[in-house]
Structure formats: structure tokens, C-alpha cells
Design a protein around this motif. Structure first.
Motif, PDB file in Angstrom:
ATOM      1  N   GLY A 165       2.448   6.934   5.635  1.00 44.05           N
ATOM      2  CA  GLY A 165       2.113   6.185   4.499  1.00 44.05           C
ATOM      3  C   GLY A 165       0.923   6.447   3.812  1.00 44.05           C
ATOM      4  N   ALA A 169      -3.477   1.996   1.651  1.00 42.40           N
ATOM      5  CA  ALA A 169      -3.877   1.405   3.157  1.00 42.40           C
ATOM      6  C   ALA A 169      -3.849   2.710   3.872  1.00 42.40           C
ATOM      7  CB  ALA A 169      -2.932   0.385   3.595  1.00 42.40           C
ATOM      8  N   GLU A 188       3.034  11.521   4.349  1.00 37.65           N
ATOM      9  CA  GLU A 188       3.600  10.967   3.159  1.00 37.65           C
ATOM     10  C   GLU A 188       4.911  11.301   2.831  1.00 37.65           C
ATOM     11  OE1 GLU A 188       2.997   8.045   1.073  1.00 37.65           O
ATOM     12  OE2 GLU A 188       4.643   8.668   0.149  1.00 37.65           O
ATOM     13  N   ARG A 189       6.072  10.217   2.654  1.00 38.22           N
ATOM     14  CA  ARG A 189       7.366  10.865   2.059  1.00 38.22           C
ATOM     15  C   ARG A 189       7.522  11.257   0.839  1.00 38.22           C
ATOM     16  NH1 ARG A 189      11.632   6.192   3.883  1.00 38.22           N
ATOM     17  NH2 ARG A 189      10.346   4.949   2.111  1.00 38.22           N
ATOM     18  N   TRP A 196       2.099   2.446  -4.699  1.00 38.08           N
ATOM     19  CA  TRP A 196       2.232   1.725  -5.860  1.00 38.08           C
ATOM     20  C   TRP A 196       0.832   1.869  -6.798  1.00 38.08           C
ATOM     21  CZ3 TRP A 196       6.419  -0.678  -7.983  1.00 38.08           C
ATOM     22  CH2 TRP A 196       7.209  -0.786  -7.276  1.00 38.08           C
ATOM     23  N   TYR A 204      -6.207  -5.805 -11.409  1.00 36.79           N
ATOM     24  CA  TYR A 204      -7.267  -7.139 -11.138  1.00 36.79           C
ATOM     25  C   TYR A 204      -7.607  -6.816  -9.981  1.00 36.79           C
ATOM     26  CZ  TYR A 204      -4.009  -9.181  -7.684  1.00 36.79           C
ATOM     27  OH  TYR A 204      -3.285  -9.599  -6.592  1.00 36.79           O
ATOM     28  N   THR A 268       3.316   1.622   5.466  1.00 42.43           N
ATOM     29  CA  THR A 268       4.389   2.079   4.679  1.00 42.43           C
ATOM     30  C   THR A 268       4.729   1.284   3.507  1.00 42.43           C
ATOM     31  OG1 THR A 268       5.810   1.283   6.560  1.00 42.43           O
ATOM     32  CG2 THR A 268       5.648   3.491   6.418  1.00 42.43           C
ATOM     33  N   GLY A 269       3.988   0.289   3.205  1.00 39.98           N
ATOM     34  CA  GLY A 269       4.009  -0.502   2.063  1.00 39.98           C
ATOM     35  C   GLY A 269       5.355  -1.357   2.048  1.00 39.98           C
ATOM     36  N   GLN A 294       4.761  -3.606 -16.661  1.00 43.41           N
ATOM     37  CA  GLN A 294       3.162  -2.983 -16.438  1.00 43.41           C
ATOM     38  C   GLN A 294       3.383  -1.693 -16.900  1.00 43.41           C
ATOM     39  OE1 GLN A 294       0.980  -3.956 -13.021  1.00 43.41           O
ATOM     40  NE2 GLN A 294      -0.623  -2.610 -13.810  1.00 43.41           N
ATOM     41  N   TYR A 338       0.923 -11.387  -4.480  1.00 42.86           N
ATOM     42  CA  TYR A 338      -0.007 -10.606  -5.287  1.00 42.86           C
ATOM     43  C   TYR A 338       0.539 -10.740  -6.905  1.00 42.86           C
ATOM     44  CZ  TYR A 338       4.034  -7.721  -7.099  1.00 42.86           C
ATOM     45  OH  TYR A 338       5.069  -7.496  -7.724  1.00 42.86           O
ATOM     46  N   ARG A 438      10.285  -2.480   2.599  1.00 45.71           N
ATOM     47  CA  ARG A 438      10.980  -1.212   2.060  1.00 45.71           C
ATOM     48  C   ARG A 438      11.768  -0.844   3.280  1.00 45.71           C
ATOM     49  NH1 ARG A 438       6.180   2.001   0.222  1.00 45.71           N
ATOM     50  NH2 ARG A 438       7.045   2.363  -1.927  1.00 45.71           N
ATOM     51  N   ASN A 440      13.405   1.151   6.000  1.00 40.36           N
ATOM     52  CA  ASN A 440      12.678   2.246   6.707  1.00 40.36           C
ATOM     53  C   ASN A 440      13.168   2.279   8.230  1.00 40.36           C
ATOM     54  OD1 ASN A 440      10.737   4.394   6.144  1.00 40.36           O
ATOM     55  ND2 ASN A 440       9.160   2.874   5.444  1.00 40.36           N
ATOM     56  N   ALA A 479       0.590  -3.392   3.209  1.00 46.62           N
ATOM     57  CA  ALA A 479       1.588  -4.334   2.756  1.00 46.62           C
ATOM     58  C   ALA A 479       3.220  -4.460   3.447  1.00 46.62           C
ATOM     59  CB  ALA A 479       2.078  -4.203   1.203  1.00 46.62           C
ATOM     60  N   LYS A 484       0.566  -8.313   0.432  1.00 49.16           N
ATOM     61  CA  LYS A 484      -1.038  -8.151   0.437  1.00 49.16           C
ATOM     62  C   LYS A 484      -1.399  -7.668  -1.053  1.00 49.16           C
ATOM     63  CE  LYS A 484      -2.092  -7.303   5.118  1.00 49.16           C
ATOM     64  NZ  LYS A 484      -0.756  -7.696   5.699  1.00 49.16           N
ATOM     65  N   ASN A 485      -2.504  -7.698  -1.742  1.00 52.17           N
ATOM     66  CA  ASN A 485      -2.660  -7.024  -2.741  1.00 52.17           C
ATOM     67  C   ASN A 485      -3.538  -5.924  -2.312  1.00 52.17           C
ATOM     68  OD1 ASN A 485      -5.443  -7.982  -2.451  1.00 52.17           O
ATOM     69  ND2 ASN A 485      -5.230  -9.885  -3.815  1.00 52.17           N
ATOM     70  N   SER A 486      -4.333  -5.159  -3.175  1.00 56.74           N
ATOM     71  CA  SER A 486      -4.797  -3.901  -2.549  1.00 56.74           C
ATOM     72  C   SER A 486      -6.115  -4.012  -1.899  1.00 56.74           C
ATOM     73  CB  SER A 486      -4.777  -2.913  -3.537  1.00 56.74           C
ATOM     74  OG  SER A 486      -5.910  -3.092  -4.684  1.00 56.74           O
TER      75      SER A 486
HETATM   76  C1  FAD Z   1       3.574  -4.329 -10.573  1.00 58.18           C
HETATM   77  C2  FAD Z   1       2.400  -4.562  -9.693  1.00 58.18           C
HETATM   78  C3  FAD Z   1       1.232  -4.831  -9.829  1.00 58.18           C
HETATM   79  C4  FAD Z   1       0.073  -5.033  -8.949  1.00 58.18           C
HETATM   80  N1  FAD Z   1      -0.983  -5.202  -9.436  1.00 58.18           N
HETATM   81  C5  FAD Z   1      -1.804  -5.265  -8.439  1.00 58.18           C
HETATM   82  C6  FAD Z   1      -3.312  -5.522  -9.088  1.00 58.18           C
HETATM   83  O1  FAD Z   1      -3.576  -5.658 -10.173  1.00 58.18           O
HETATM   84  N2  FAD Z   1      -4.381  -5.672  -8.212  1.00 58.18           N
HETATM   85  C7  FAD Z   1      -4.249  -5.712  -6.654  1.00 58.18           C
HETATM   86  O2  FAD Z   1      -5.152  -5.711  -5.985  1.00 58.18           O
HETATM   87  N3  FAD Z   1      -2.876  -5.498  -6.319  1.00 58.18           N
HETATM   88  C8  FAD Z   1      -1.802  -5.359  -7.303  1.00 58.18           C
HETATM   89  N4  FAD Z   1      -0.389  -5.148  -6.602  1.00 58.18           N
HETATM   90  C9  FAD Z   1      -0.289  -4.719  -5.298  1.00 58.18           C
HETATM   91  C10 FAD Z   1      -0.679  -3.373  -4.712  1.00 58.18           C
HETATM   92  O3  FAD Z   1       0.138  -2.511  -5.239  1.00 58.18           O
HETATM   93  C11 FAD Z   1      -0.421  -3.402  -3.159  1.00 58.18           C
HETATM   94  O4  FAD Z   1      -1.207  -4.400  -2.527  1.00 58.18           O
HETATM   95  C12 FAD Z   1      -0.797  -1.868  -2.575  1.00 58.18           C
HETATM   96  O5  FAD Z   1       0.125  -0.929  -3.073  1.00 58.18           O
HETATM   97  C13 FAD Z   1      -0.421  -1.762  -1.151  1.00 58.18           C
HETATM   98  O6  FAD Z   1      -0.546  -0.789  -0.712  1.00 58.18           O
HETATM   99  P1  FAD Z   1      -0.044  -0.090   0.475  1.00 58.18           P
HETATM  100  O7  FAD Z   1      -0.641   1.284   0.960  1.00 58.18           O
HETATM  101  O8  FAD Z   1       0.106  -0.927   1.797  1.00 58.18           O
HETATM  102  O9  FAD Z   1       1.689   0.268   0.107  1.00 58.18           O
HETATM  103  P2  FAD Z   1       2.260   1.256  -0.913  1.00 58.18           P
HETATM  104  O10 FAD Z   1       1.322   1.123  -2.125  1.00 58.18           O
HETATM  105  O11 FAD Z   1       3.703   0.954  -0.953  1.00 58.18           O
HETATM  106  O12 FAD Z   1       2.372   2.476  -0.041  1.00 58.18           O
HETATM  107  C14 FAD Z   1       3.037   3.005   1.006  1.00 58.18           C
HETATM  108  C15 FAD Z   1       3.035   4.400   0.999  1.00 58.18           C
HETATM  109  O13 FAD Z   1       3.890   4.794   1.974  1.00 58.18           O
HETATM  110  C16 FAD Z   1       5.069   5.654   1.788  1.00 58.18           C
HETATM  111  N5  FAD Z   1       5.816   5.574   2.912  1.00 58.18           N
HETATM  112  C17 FAD Z   1       6.790   4.537   2.915  1.00 58.18           C
HETATM  113  N6  FAD Z   1       7.584   4.899   3.782  1.00 58.18           N
HETATM  114  C18 FAD Z   1       7.341   6.123   4.454  1.00 58.18           C
HETATM  115  C19 FAD Z   1       7.717   6.913   5.655  1.00 58.18           C
HETATM  116  N7  FAD Z   1       8.713   6.498   6.437  1.00 58.18           N
HETATM  117  N8  FAD Z   1       7.022   8.009   5.893  1.00 58.18           N
HETATM  118  C20 FAD Z   1       6.133   8.195   4.999  1.00 58.18           C
HETATM  119  N9  FAD Z   1       5.578   7.547   3.922  1.00 58.18           N
HETATM  120  C21 FAD Z   1       6.318   6.545   3.799  1.00 58.18           C
HETATM  121  C22 FAD Z   1       5.245   5.380   0.380  1.00 58.18           C
HETATM  122  O14 FAD Z   1       5.989   6.516  -0.148  1.00 58.18           O
HETATM  123  C23 FAD Z   1       4.028   4.927  -0.215  1.00 58.18           C
HETATM  124  O15 FAD Z   1       3.214   5.955  -0.700  1.00 58.18           O
HETATM  125  C24 FAD Z   1       0.605  -4.695  -7.578  1.00 58.18           C
HETATM  126  C25 FAD Z   1       1.771  -4.651  -7.391  1.00 58.18           C
HETATM  127  C26 FAD Z   1       2.720  -4.245  -8.198  1.00 58.18           C
HETATM  128  C27 FAD Z   1       4.138  -3.992  -7.488  1.00 58.18           C
END
Ligand code: FAD
Lengths: 593, 165
Positions: A165, A169, A188-189, A196, A204, A268-269, A294, A338, A438, A440, A479, A484-486
Motif C-alpha cells: 500500500g 502511511a 501499490e495496487r 486518498w 485540515y 492498505t488504508g 470534497q 476524521y 477495504r 482485501n 487507516a 485515522k486522519n493523515s
Molecule cells: C473525504 C475525505 C477527506 C479527508 N480529509 C482529511 C483531512 O483534511 N485531513 C486529514 O488529516 N485526513 C483527511 N482524511 C483522512 C485521510 O485520507 C487518511 O487518514 C489517509 O488517507 C490514510 O492513509 P493510508 O495510507 O493509511 O490509507 P489510504 O489513503 O487508503 O492508502 C492506502 C493505499 O493502499 C493501497 N492498497 C490497498 N490494498 C492494497 C493491496 N492489497 N495491495 C497493494 N496496495 C493496496 C491503496 O490503493 C491505497 O493507495 C480524509 C479522508 C476522506 C475520505
């Protein structure tokens, strides 16, 4: 160990130990001795079979007492150690180290909990607590008497990590690992990295642009020669054990990449909740989810126009897909963290563009913890109206507007004005949708990831081991583990990077030896234990012309679930063997008078 | 039941063996003590990694040797090892009760409940209730068995080395 082993065999018992045990009973400065007569406990256990030295101490964990134990171990040639003090959660490591330093096998030490599970639970009954402490110490002595000297399995580790992923993160974990000199393979898939955040505009709390943040991270990743980034790729196969996994990655339709890695970080979010048609008017024109809203805001500037119609009034409905307690019909029980911040933040961006837009926030509770409170305050100060509803009576979205009117109508009972029912006209209804796991399944199967009841990946311990899973060498962050937020996702990503690096930088890892073992003489290969192990740690091996079950030590997690399924009683969990448990039961029952 | 060895009078509390789990229910039982919640001192605990590792034969042995009851403080849904730990534990519970019945012992002498890592009060409530129920049931009437009976032979060093290979 070999000469001791010889001695044991010539004496007719395959156990060279358990005959020279040191027992230390702690006052804990009064925490124990105020409620337990520790001197009586000492009297009662000092002549137990196998006890060579027995003492009390004001604090067994003090440097002076540790020193004394080490001296006793050497001087009396102790081959077992029993410390009766507090919960093993506190000092098990301390006393294992005392044993190790003094040359005693650490797995022949037993901790007996006479504080949390005795003195503190029976502060009202000194005689009862003392009697119980005697039994508990005897149980510990019995356990140590039938303990085996075990050595951790030492495995060489490969200085390379697989990150699954490439959201914020995963990208940040990869950078952290590369910066301490480990190689990284990121899978990355999707075709694009960033998850996201890559698709979000201004985030924010600091107003940074999501796409820009990801572009910056990607530049840094590309600048690291130690990071291999594979997009459009998925993990399809994993074998081996902690420290030395072999992984197979499929990229596109045809390319297969193989790598040896020491650890795996899963990042993997999440997905956002997708309300079914009808839920809060979903399906009607103008009813959008938070990510849709958004994207709509991102796509324009100036006064808001949605599908050709000017937007004068917006209603936000909070906790859609989150906190669905029994009153809300059940479902996702958790708070998605979030969304309150994100929705408040977006309402402020709306106010930036057109301060005349009326905004109504229909909420159950607002959870703008920490600095996010400033977003909520700003939103109210700029005219947003917050209306609280009860989860058992959620707002109803309908669309019976006349010409020229806003298309939608939201009916809500306002808890804060004595339950008055309000009808609010809206051009847009934003469903503030939470996070959901998600899908998976493939990955879960390949990595044997532990999935919680909520569908998210679970850590070993939320406070003390927040990024490790029960599968050694498989870490989780971001996440995929929980909303979790970012910034929280990145913090946990760096925790996972540090945890992975802590092990892999040493070059070797020690695995707990408290694993299951099969007695091949007793095993008749009935086949029941193989499927009982979710970690696939039990394999069929040849033994003297037939086949028997055997536990792969580096894969076994030591849960013991195979033990009761064996009809031949051929499986023992080391540290908790059948003999030890029965000996403890006897020790715990022996009369104390 | 014999009188208390301290001569304090009154019948002795039932003896209860608890099988806890190191990461889930044992911390909950610890918390009961840390919170100074009282429960009968006839309750003693053996910690294991996971409830699914309890051998039904240990339950039988404990009661045959002199415990009045066994309480399995299960890790339930929280188990970090097995997603189906609850189902497995339920099977073990059933087998153990059947074993008790086969040996002429009351299956009510075994009780199981999920105890989470902060479930101090639920633990104490369960234990008090169970202790009262066992007191009502009275002592085990069957004569105790010999130590070690029904057990498997010790895990020898040679076998451990085998397991390590
Ligand atoms: C509408 C919206 C607004 C938001 N606004 C804010 C904000 O203003 N401020 C803030 O701090 N946070 C915000 N967030 C939260 C923020 O998006 C998340 O905290 C952040 O995306 C988490 O990151 P992540 O890497 O854990 O997950 P993700 O962003 O979900 O990334 C996961 C990645 O893993 C990949 N993946 C999944 N499964 C597989 C697999 N089996 N093999 C390979 N790759 C895979 C996915 O394709 C993706 O690229 C918001 C979220 C949303 C939905």
C-alpha cells in the motif's frame, strides 16, 4: 547443556533439573506483606521438594536483591527460579534477565503473582490471602520443577522490508526505513500512489494540498535508491518465516517479481462508507457523500453551483456509517475520527467562497478532539448552525420542492430546543460518511492477517504493541488498522518503520521458544491438528518409516490451540505442558495447614 | 468441607481454579486486584496463552484432585491469535462438561465467561456467583484420584530437541 543431558539420561530421567530451585518472596514494601504473612509463606514452601534456597525480600526487583539472586544461582548451582511478587506483566522480563545473566536458563524461572491476584484482591482476609499465597507459590515451584531449559530460536534477518500500500502511511514508512539504511519494496495496487490523500485538495489542519503532499513524498521516495516502487502490483504469495520471508508480487498481467524480505508492513488504508440507495435520501439529486462533496469543491472556484443550480443552503448529516449502535440498527460501532474535522473544515472552505451560503450541521456528537476544536469553533463563528439529533430518530431527507425552491427538504428533531421539529430546505445534503475496511481477502489470506470483528486489522496490544500483529514480522499501520486522519496515519507508519528497523538492523531475531511440540512416538497422523492451526505451522514429516505431524517452530505462534484437538495427547505447548499444568494443579491444592 | 486451617471457624470457601489468558483475561483479573475488588481467596489462577489451548482433561483432573469448580476466563472475541476462538472455546467447554458427566461429576462445576482486559467487575461478579453456586452444590463426593493420573508422559528433552529441528 549436553553434559547435563547425559547426567539426566544416566539417572534414568530425561530431565536434569528441577531439583535446585531458588524461591524469592517479595514484601513489595508492604503492598504484599501488609495483607499476606510472607514469613509464613516462606516457612510453608522452603521444604517443598526441589527447593534449595528460599528467602523473602523487601523488594525482589531492587538491584540489591537481583544481585543476591544472581549470586545464589551461581553459588548454589540453582537450576530453577521462582519469584513471588507482582504480575508477570511487570517484571517477567527483569527476572528472566537475572536468570540469564547468572547462567540459569530463563525459561526455568516462574513468576508467581501474589500482589494483583492475591494481596490486593484479599485485603480484607489476611488468613485467606496467606493461605492462597502459599498455594500459588507451590504452584509456581511445581511448574518450575517440570520446566525445560529452552533456548530462543535465533534467525538471521534479511535487511529488506515489503510495504503493501502506497498511501501516505505506506510512503512515509518506506522513507523512514530507507533513511535508516534498509531496503524497501513498495507494492501499490493502483496505477497511482498516494491513496486518498492524493485525491484530496486542501487538508485540515494546516491547509496543505493533499496532491502536493503526495507529490513531495513521491519525489523523496524516488530519490532513495534503496526503495523499489511497484505500482499496479499485488502481493500474491508469501512463504518462509519472520526474518526471512519469500514474497511473490504480480505486476500487471504478466510480470512477476520475487523478493526476500525480513518483515512486511501493511498500509492498505480504507474505503469510505457507501450508503445504500434510500439511506438519508441517497439516490436523490443533490445528496452526496463527503468525498463526493470534497471533489465538487475542489473542481470549482467562486460561488457554488451544483448541476447548474446555485447553492444557497447545505445540510450535513454526521455519523453516516459510523457509530451505528443498537439504536441505529447496528453495524460499524466505531467512530471514524476524521469526519467531524473534515466536514467542519469543508464548511469553512464553503464560507471562504460564499459567506452567504446557509450551512446546517445535523450531528449526534461532535468529536473535534485536540486542535480540531479550532475548526469547529471557526465554523460556528462563521455562521454554521449545529443541530443535535438523537440516534433513534435520525433526520429524514425528502425532495418535494416546488419550482425555484431548493430541491431537498430535511426534517430533524432538534434535541437542544426541547425536541422541536424542523424542516430545512437544502440544495445539497452532504452525508458525512465514515471509514470502512477495504475489502482485501486475498491479502488477509496470504499474510494470515488478524482481522477484528469490525473488519479492520488488529494489533497485539493497542497501548503497548500498537503496530505489531500476532504474525511475527508482519506490522500494520495507517487507516487499515482503524480510523485515522493523515497525521495519525503517518505517526503510526513511522512507529511501524521504527519497530521493523529495530529488529532488522540487528541482523538476527530471537523467537520465543514457547511453541507447540509433537511427540512423534504418540502421533498417529490422524490429521486433526493440521487444520486446527490457522498459521499453517504444522506439517507432515516422515518419521521412522511413517508420517507424523511436526510443528515448524519459527511459524508457531504458541497459542496452544492444537493441544486439545489431539486425541492422542501427543502435543504439548512448551511452558504449559500437560505435566506442568497437572503439577501446578496439585501444587495449588496441597493443604497449607 | 474442612474448617479453615487458620482456625477462624466457618466453612471453607469453595476452591476454584481459573484458567485465564496472558494477554486478555489475566490483565482483567489483575485489574480486579489493583482496584481492591474483593473475591473469595479460594480462587487461584493458571494463565495460558489462549482459551483454545485448555485441555478438557485438565478441567476433569482439577476437580478430581480437589477443586470444587473450574472457571474459564475466556478471551472471547478479543483473542489475538484466533478469529474463531469463541467457537473453539465453546467446543472445549462442551467436551469438558461431557467428561465431568462421564465421571459422575456435575457439569455445573465448570463455568466459562469472556473476561476482557479491563473486565475487573464482571470477573468478580462471575466468581462470586459461581462460588455461591458451588457452595450450594456442596463438596465433590467422588474420591480424589492419584496425582498425575490421566496425564500424558512428560515432554522429554529428546522430544523437545526433535521439536526444535
Ligand atoms: C473525504 C475525505 C477527506 C479527508 N480529509 C482529511 C483531512 O483534511 N485531513 C486529514 O488529516 N485526513 C483527511 N482524511 C483522512 C485521510 O485520507 C487518511 O487518514 C489517509 O488517507 C490514510 O492513509 P493510508 O495510507 O493509511 O490509507 P489510504 O489513503 O487508503 O492508502 C492506502 C493505499 O493502499 C493501497 N492498497 C490497498 N490494498 C492494497 C493491496 N492489497 N495491495 C497493494 N496496495 C493496496 C491503496 O490503493 C491505497 O493507495 C480524509 C479522508 C476522506 C475520505
Amino acid at each position: 547443556m549436553s553434559d547435563r543431558g547425559e547426567k539426566a539420561r544416566t539417572s534414568g530421567r530425561d530431565r536434569p533439573h528441577g531439583n535446585r530451585i531458588g524461591v524469592y518472596i517479595c514484601h513489595c514494601g508492604g503492598n504484599i506483606s501488609d495483607y499476606v504473612d510472607v514469613e509464613r509463606v516462606l516457612e510453608a514452601v522452603k521444604d517443598e521438594p526441589g527447593v534449595a534456597v528460599a528467602k523473602t525480600a523487601m523488594f525482589t526487583c531492587s538491584d540489591a536483591t537481583q544481585q543476591e539472586m544472581a549470586e545464589d544461582i551461581r553459588e548454589h548451582g540453582l537450576d530453577g527460579l521462582v519469584v513471588a511478587s507482582c504480575s508477570p506483566k511487570l517484571h517477567q522480563f527483569t527476572f528472566r534477565e537475572v536468570a540469564r545473566r547468572a547462567g540459569l536458563n530463563p525459561y526455568q524461572y516462574s513468576q508467581v503473582n501474589i500482589r494483583e491476584q492475591c494481596s490486593w484482591a484479599h485485603t480484607d482476609d489476611r488468613a485467606g490471602a496467606t493461605d492462597k499465597a502459599i498455594r500459588l507459590v507451590r504452584g509456581g515451584i511445581a511448574r518450575t520443577r517440570s520446566s525445560l531449559p529452552l533456548t530462543p530460536l535465533v534467525v538471521d534477518t534479511v535487511p529488506r522490508v515489503l510495504v503493501v500500500g502506497a498511501g501516505v502511511a505506506g510512503l512515509r514508512a518506506a522513507l523512514g526505513l530507507a533513511q535508516v539504511g534498509l531496503e524497501v519494496v513498495v507494492v501499490e495496487r493502483e496505477a497511482e500512489v498516494g491513496g486518498w490523500v492524493a485525491g484530496l485538495g486542501e487538508l485540515y489542519p494546516h491547509g496543505r494540498h493533499g496532491g502536493g503532499l503526495v507529490a513531495g513524498l513521491l519525489d523523496q521516495v524516488r530519490a532513495q535508491p534503496g526503495i523499489t516502487l511497484l505500482t499496479g502490483a499485488e502481493l500474491v504469495e508469501k512463504s518462509g518465516a519472520f526474518g526471512n520471508f519469500q514474497v511473490e508480487i504480480r505486476q500487471g498481467a504478466s510480470r512477476t517479481v520475487r523478493a526476500d524480505v525480513g518483515a512486511v508492513i501493511v498500509a492498505t488504508g480504507f474505503e469510505t462508507y457507501d450508503p445504500p440507495a434510500g439511506e438519508f435520501g441517497r439516490g436523490r439529486p443533490g445528496v452526496v457523500t463527503l468525498p463526493e462533496f470534497q471533489r465538487f469543491l475542489e473542481a470549482g472556484t467562486g460561488a457554488l453551483v451544483y448541476e447548474g443550480r446555485p447553492v444557497r443552503s447545505i445540510v450535513y448529516v454526521y455519523c453516516v456509517g459510523s457509530r451505528q449502535g443498537p439504536k441505529a440498527g447496528g453495524g460499524n460501532l466505531y467512530c471514524s475520527r476524521y469526519c467531524c474535522g473534515a466536514a467542519g473544515h469543508l464548511s469553512n472552505r464553503v464560507a471562504d467562497r460564499d459567506p452567504a451560503v446557509r450551512q446546517y450541521h445535523l450531528y449526534r456528537d461532535i468529536r473535534t478532539y485536540g486542535n480540531l476544536e479550532a475548526i469547529f469553533t471557526e465554523s460556528r463563528n462563521r455562521g454554521s448552525v449545529y443541530i443535535r439529533f438523537d440516534e433513534s430518530e435520525p433526520p429524514v431527507v425528502s425532495g418535494d420542492a416546488g419550482a425555484g425552491e431548493p430541491r431537498l427538504k430535511v426534517r430533524v428533531r432538534d434535541l437542544l430546543t426541547a425536541g422541536e421539529e424542523l424542516d430545512i430546505r437544502a440544495d445539497l445534503v452532504v452525508l458525512v460518511t465514515g471509514m470502512v475496511p477495504r475489502p482485501n481477502e486475498e491479502l488477509v489470506r496470504t499474510l494470515k492477517l488478524p482481522v477484528g470483528k469490525d473488519g479492520l486489522f488488529s494489533e497485539i496490544h493497542p497501548k503497548l504493541r500498537p503496530v505489531e500483529t500476532v504474525v511475527d514480522g508482519v506490522l500494520i499501520c495507517g487507516a487499515c488498522q482503524g480510523p485515522k486522519n493523515s497525521s495519525e496515519s503517518v505517526a503510526s507508519a513511522l512507529a511501524a518503520a521504527a519497530q521493523g528497523a529495530a529488529v532488522l538492523k540487528k541482523g538476527y531475531a530471537e523467537l520465543d521458544p514457547l511453541v507447540a511440540v509433537v511427540d512423534p512416538e504418540r502421533c498417529d497422523d490422524c490429521g486433526q491438528c493440521y487444520p486446527a492451526c490457522p498459521f499453517e505451522a504444522i506439517e507432515r514429516v516422515p518419521h521412522q518409516g511413517r508420517e507424523v505431524a511436526s510443528v515448524r517452530r519459527a511459524v508457531c505462534k504458541g497459542c496452544g490451540a492444537c493441544v486439545p484437538v489431539c486425541p492422542a495427547a501427543a502435543i504439548d505447548l512448551l511452558g504449559y505442558t500437560d505435566e506442568q499444568i497437572r503439577a501446578m494443579i496439585d501444587g495449588l491444592l496441597k493443604e497449607t495447614a | 468441607m474442612p474448617d479453615r486451617p487458620d482456625g477462624g471457624g466457618g466453612p471453607e470457601e469453595p476452591r476454584i481454579l481459573v484458567f485465564s489468558t496472558n494477554n486478555i483475561s489475566d490483565p482483567g483479573i489483575d485489574l480486579a486486584g489493583s482496584s481492591h475488588l474483593h473475591y473469595p481467596p479460594g480462587v487461584v489462577v493458571i494463565g495460558l496463552p489462549c482459551t483454545s489451548g485448555v485441555r478438557p482433561e485438565w478441567v476433569l483432573y482439577a476437580i478430581q484432585r480437589g477443586f470444587d469448580g473450574v472457571f474459564i476466563a475466556a478471551d472471547g472475541e478479543e483473542c489475538g491469535y484466533l478469529s474463531d476462538c469463541t467457537e473453539r472455546s465453546a467446543r472445549i467447554f462442551k467436551r469438558a462438561q461431557d467428561l465431568l458427566t462421564e465421571h459422575g461429576l456435575e457439569p455445573r462445576r465448570l463455568k466459562m465467561a469472556a473476561i476482557c482486559s479491563v473486565c475487573a467487575e464482571p470477573f468478580v461478579d462471575h466468581i462470586r456467583e459461581f462460588s455461591a453456586a458451588l457452595a450450594e452444590l456442596g463438596p465433590v463426593t467422588a474420591a480424589p484420584v492419584e496425582p498425575g493420573s490421566g496425564g500424558s508422559a512428560p515432554t522429554g528433552l529428546a522430544q523437545v530437541r526433535k521439536g526444535y529441528e
